[in-house]
Design a protein around this motif. Structure first.
Motif, mmCIF file in Angstrom:
data_model
loop_
_atom_site.group_PDB
_atom_site.id
_atom_site.type_symbol
_atom_site.label_atom_id
_atom_site.label_comp_id
_atom_site.label_asym_id
_atom_site.label_seq_id
_atom_site.Cartn_x
_atom_site.Cartn_y
_atom_site.Cartn_z
ATOM 1 N N PRO A 193 57.701 48.893 33.927
ATOM 2 C CA PRO A 193 57.318 49.349 35.268
ATOM 3 C C PRO A 193 58.452 49.183 36.270
ATOM 4 O O PRO A 193 59.238 48.240 36.200
ATOM 5 C CB PRO A 193 56.136 48.437 35.625
ATOM 6 C CG PRO A 193 55.585 48.003 34.310
ATOM 7 C CD PRO A 193 56.760 47.903 33.391
ATOM 8 N N GLY A 194 58.507 50.132 37.219
ATOM 9 C CA GLY A 194 59.533 50.107 38.242
ATOM 10 C C GLY A 194 58.972 50.494 39.593
ATOM 11 O O GLY A 194 57.785 50.308 39.869
ATOM 12 N N ILE A 225 48.345 49.555 33.273
ATOM 13 C CA ILE A 225 47.144 48.840 33.725
ATOM 14 C C ILE A 225 46.137 48.744 32.593
ATOM 15 O O ILE A 225 45.500 47.698 32.408
ATOM 16 C CB ILE A 225 46.529 49.544 34.952
ATOM 17 C CG1 ILE A 225 47.446 49.385 36.166
ATOM 18 C CG2 ILE A 225 45.145 48.994 35.257
ATOM 19 C CD1 ILE A 225 47.004 50.178 37.382
ATOM 20 N N ALA A 226 45.987 49.805 31.825
ATOM 21 C CA ALA A 226 45.047 49.785 30.699
ATOM 22 C C ALA A 226 45.419 48.687 29.706
ATOM 23 O O ALA A 226 44.546 47.958 29.213
ATOM 24 C CB ALA A 226 45.020 51.151 30.013
ATOM 25 N N ARG A 227 46.697 48.548 29.415
ATOM 26 C CA ARG A 227 47.131 47.538 28.440
ATOM 27 C C ARG A 227 46.859 46.122 28.951
ATOM 28 O O ARG A 227 46.679 45.186 28.159
ATOM 29 C CB ARG A 227 48.628 47.699 28.124
ATOM 30 C CG ARG A 227 49.137 46.709 27.082
ATOM 31 C CD ARG A 227 48.419 46.896 25.750
ATOM 32 N NE ARG A 227 48.741 45.866 24.773
ATOM 33 C CZ ARG A 227 48.123 44.701 24.668
ATOM 34 N NH1 ARG A 227 47.137 44.383 25.501
ATOM 35 N NH2 ARG A 227 48.469 43.854 23.723
ATOM 36 N N ALA A 262 39.681 49.838 27.160
ATOM 37 C CA ALA A 262 40.901 49.583 27.934
ATOM 38 C C ALA A 262 41.352 50.847 28.653
ATOM 39 O O ALA A 262 41.798 50.794 29.808
ATOM 40 C CB ALA A 262 42.006 49.072 27.020
ATOM 41 N N ASP A 263 41.210 51.996 27.992
ATOM 42 C CA ASP A 263 41.586 53.251 28.632
ATOM 43 C C ASP A 263 40.729 53.491 29.878
ATOM 44 O O ASP A 263 41.236 53.929 30.925
ATOM 45 C CB ASP A 263 41.427 54.416 27.660
ATOM 46 C CG ASP A 263 42.482 54.395 26.557
ATOM 47 O OD1 ASP A 263 43.524 53.729 26.755
ATOM 48 O OD2 ASP A 263 42.264 55.025 25.514
ATOM 49 N N ASP A 318 50.603 58.410 35.451
ATOM 50 C CA ASP A 318 50.247 58.261 34.042
ATOM 51 C C ASP A 318 50.821 56.962 33.470
ATOM 52 O O ASP A 318 50.110 56.229 32.762
ATOM 53 C CB ASP A 318 50.776 59.463 33.243
ATOM 54 C CG ASP A 318 50.402 59.358 31.774
ATOM 55 O OD1 ASP A 318 49.185 59.387 31.448
ATOM 56 O OD2 ASP A 318 51.326 59.203 30.933
ATOM 57 N N LEU A 319 52.080 56.657 33.792
ATOM 58 C CA LEU A 319 52.669 55.412 33.306
ATOM 59 C C LEU A 319 51.940 54.218 33.905
ATOM 60 O O LEU A 319 51.625 53.250 33.201
ATOM 61 C CB LEU A 319 54.155 55.358 33.661
ATOM 62 C CG LEU A 319 54.877 54.051 33.291
ATOM 63 C CD1 LEU A 319 54.835 53.809 31.789
ATOM 64 C CD2 LEU A 319 56.317 54.057 33.778
ATOM 65 N N THR A 320 51.667 54.263 35.196
ATOM 66 C CA THR A 320 50.960 53.160 35.849
ATOM 67 C C THR A 320 49.595 52.946 35.224
ATOM 68 O O THR A 320 49.184 51.808 34.958
ATOM 69 C CB THR A 320 50.811 53.449 37.352
ATOM 70 O OG1 THR A 320 52.107 53.595 37.929
ATOM 71 C CG2 THR A 320 50.067 52.324 38.056
#
Length: 747
Positions: free
Chosen positions: A699-700, A712-714, A722-723, A706-708
């Motif tokens: 993360p940046g 967060i799901a993980r 989790a999804d 989508d990446l965020t």
């Protein structure tokens, strides 16, 4: 508890407890200032003094001297006066007889032993209690070595007492082996006596007459007499190893003097000249010395840089931040570092907001300071290896160092380790503060506030071994546009500062503190969102407002973590809010089960170590070794995996944890449950570990939704649930971003 001290306290209460101005003391058998103060007041009352005080001052001394210049078995002193002596002896650790008012052989022996320990047996011969000794008796000063006391220091203390205690302005000093405020003042008084200073002007102050006396009494090879004794005593007080107390100045002492002069950056003449004397007897030494370093609250312009360079300065200390809610603009200004380096100077950074009282210092503040300092230093482009000096800018007592300052710096070091800090930790403060924090392994160099010569942390303490800068005076250099007031510092060479800096990226802005004015709107937006996805407030859960307030109580930490790791603050706030808001009775039951399991493990381990004697501890039902806990609802196993991943990747500098040891699991789980700071600081590490686990970028500051969402799901695991968690909490992330983004864009 000491039985005889208890009897002394009962004597005070029974005989004097009803006297106005004498409060009853606790009958606990423990010697303390309250008991000594009470005995002082009892003495004053016994002497007929009407205004009672804790202070054994001139009135008490004069009255006692007039009435009882000598007290022993033949002087017919009142029984209660003798009982005060007997009580004081017991409080000091000497035999005082039966506290019966009889000055018998035991009292005589106790008084004689006290005189011998204090080094005044030659001055005050015999077994009589005399006024000077009486004053010493009613203090907490020790006349025997105490913990860490040095024998050679004690020898000099006894010598000073034995030579000067009969003088009106010299009072018996401790003989405990420790160089202290009172001992330093006594040394200066001794010098003043030897200079021939009139008695009324003997004050133990490093003033013009004392300075003139030192200039006139240089010692060197071949010198002999009392000034050599005082000089070697001062060397011993400054903990110059191997120095012998002596009245003759030989070649060995000359070598030791050169070593000391080299240590404090004086000319290595090997002579006890004025500057060497000054450095031994007062913290700032000769304030006319010009250093090669300085610090200031004023911007270094081109003209000022030229003035400093012309005055012989090479290194400048400047501040990383301003003090919030004040008008003083002391921090490094845009472009200033380039001006400093362009002017042929180097710079070292100082971090100080308040730091002016003991209440400022605590682990939470230390953690926040570490984050703020790291963020500021990186923002200015300070290179790897730069040392940041954290300020302790008040007269800290030794107890303050133990209770507040060491825990504060321990938190700073922990934070630096957690963020794989490229910087070193320094400290600005009095000598004792710097030395004690350094001995704990929490700093790598000291910037010593020796200019504050009256600070208890400077009086009676030697220069820290790791000193880098020694602040000795405030002066003004330059003229016109180049005029600037600075603190003049001697540089040891341990820290040469910086003159090149990393380029500072102009990329996405970092998050800033939350604007409390938006609290109500944030709560309303979060409530509306949660109700919209089927999570209204429930009686068994925290309200949205209470949950927001819990997070805002740690807003400085969330902000600091986000800035330190260059990630979005909402990425930390969102899971913390959701997990705290959704916690309920099931979580509490799981936590209780984990506690029961480890209580059993501890009991079973103790049972085994005891040879399996007695009944075997019963395995609890259910068996639960781990659970989500704390503000971020984090499992210990996940926290260990995340912290170990980040340590191995160099994201942090923490030690790798042994995930096979149940003791480690229990310790981490307890910290996650009970320490919100530890729990919150684990959240970004879980995101970094989780991103690597699912094969996405770390993360940046400019991540896609989508990446965020996937990161967060993980945080919640893997799979369908989790999804769904990722989708739901991404909405919370967006709510926090609604308030975070405008604030940072305005900064």
């Amino acid at each position: 508890m000491d039985e005889m001290v208890l009897r002394a306290q009962r004597f005070i209460n029974s005989v004097y407890g009803s006297v106005p101005g004498i409060n009853k003391v606790a009958e606990d058998g423990i010697t303390g200032w309250s008991t000594m103060y009470a005995l002082t007041r009892c003495l004053q009352h016994q002497l007929g003094i009407t205004t009672l005080s804790d202070n054994f001052g001139p009135t008490t001394m004069a009255t006692l001297t007039a009435q009882w210049p000598s007290i022993n078995r033949g002087t017919g002193a009142p029984a209660n006066l003798v009982r005060i002596i007997q009580s004081g002896l017991y409080c000091k650790g000497y035999d005082g007889g039966e506290i019966d008012g009889i000055y018998n052989d035991r009292v005589s022996a106790g008084v004689s032993k006290l005189k011998a320990d204090a080094g005044v047996g030659g001055l005050f011969a015999g077994d009589a209690m005399v006024p000077k000794l009486f004053k010493a008796l009613l203090t907490m000063d020790a006349y025997v070595p105490v913990s860490g006391g040095a024998g050679d220091v004690r020898g000099v203390q006894q010598w000073l007492n034995g030579r000067y205690a009969h003088r009106p302005n010299f009072f018996i000093i401790p003989c405990d082996g420790h160089f202290s405020r009172d001992v330093q003042k006594a040394l200066l008084k001794a010098l003043q006596y030897e200079f021939g200073t009139p008695e009324a002007q003997v004050d133990g102050v490093f003033g013009p007459m004392t300075q003139a006396g030192l200039r006139a009494n240089e010692v060197a090879v071949g010198s002999a007499g009392v000034f050599v004794q005082l000089f070697t005593g001062a060397m011993i007080f400054n903990r110059r190893n191997g120095v012998a107390f002596s009245s003759s100045f030989g070649s060995e002492l000359q070598t030791q003097v050169r070593d000391f002069q080299s240590f404090v950056k004086l000319a290595t003449t090997g002579r006890g000249d004025y500057q060497t004397w000054a450095s031994l007897v007062v913290s700032h030494g000769d304030t006319t010395r010009r250093g090669t370093a300085c610090d200031c609250v004023t911007e270094i312009t081109t003209a000022r840089a030229q003035a400093l360079k012309a005055a012989g300065y090479a290194i400048v200390g400047r501040y990383l931040t301003n003090v919030p809610n004040t008008s003083l603009n002391k921090k490094i200004q845009p472009g200033e570092l380039a001006v400093i380096s362009g002017g042929g100077l180097r710079v070292f950074p100082i971090y100080q907001t308040y730091g002016g009282s003991v209440t400022y210092f605590n682990p939470a503040q230390g953690a926040a300071d570490a984050l703020a300092a790291l963020d500021a230093a990186r923002g200015y482009g300070f290179k790897r290896g730069t040392r940041i000096y954290f300020a302790v800018d008040f007269d800290a007592l030794d107890s303050d160092v133990t209770s507040n300052i060491i825990p504060h710096f321990r938190a700073i070091k922990t934070r630096f380790g957690q963020y794989a800090s490229e910087y070193q930790i320094g400290i600005y403060g009095p000598r004792n503060v710097c030395s004690r924090v350094a001995r704990e392994g929490l700093t790598t160099a000291s910037f010593v506030s020796d200019m504050s010569s009256g600070f208890s942390g400077n009086l009676g303490f030697p220069m820290p071994e790791d000193w880098a800068f020694d602040q000795i005076s405030t002066i003004t250099v330059g003229s016109g546009d180049g005029r600037i007031e600075i603190d003049n510092n001697i540089a040891s060479g341990r820290d040469s500062g910086q003159n090149t800096f990393d380029a500072v990226s102009g990329g996405p802005k970092l998050d800033v503190a939350f604007d409390a004015a938006n609290r109500g709107a944030l709560i309303a937006d979060l409530a509306a969102y949660l109700e919209g996805i089927g999570y209204p407030e429930r009686p068994w859960q925290l309200s949205n407002a209470d949950t927001v307030d819990r997070l805002l109580n740690h807003d400085g930490l969330f902000t600091g973590l986000a800035r330190a790791f260059r990630i979005r603050k909402a990425l930390l706030q969102a899971p913390a809010f959701f997990e705290t808001r959704m916690s309920g009775p099931d979580d509490a039951l799981a936590e209780a089960a984990v506690t029961n399991w480890y209580t059993y493990k501890i009991a079973y381990e103790a049972w085994e170590e005891a040879g399996k004697v007695g009944p075997e501890p019963t395995v609890p039902i259910p068996v639960q070794e781990d659970s989500s806990t704390g503000i971020g609802q984090i499992r210990a196993g996940s926290a260990i995996s995340a912290r170990n991943y980040c340590a191995r990747q160099g994201i942090t500098e923490e030690a790798v944890l042994d995930d096979s040891d149940w003791h480690v699991m229990w310790d981490v789980w307890k910290k996650l449950k009970n320490d919100n700071e530890y729990n919150i600081s684990t959240i970004p590490l879980l995101h970094f570990w989780g991103a690597a686990d699912i094969g996405v970028a770390r993360p940046g500051l400019a991540d896609s939704d989508d990446l965020t969402r996937r990161v967060i799901a993980r945080y919640n695991g893997t799979g369908t649930e989790a999804d769904q968690y990722g989708v739901e909490v991404l909405g919370i992330y967006r709510v926090f971003e609604k308030y975070n983004a405008p604030a940072r864009n305005l900064s």
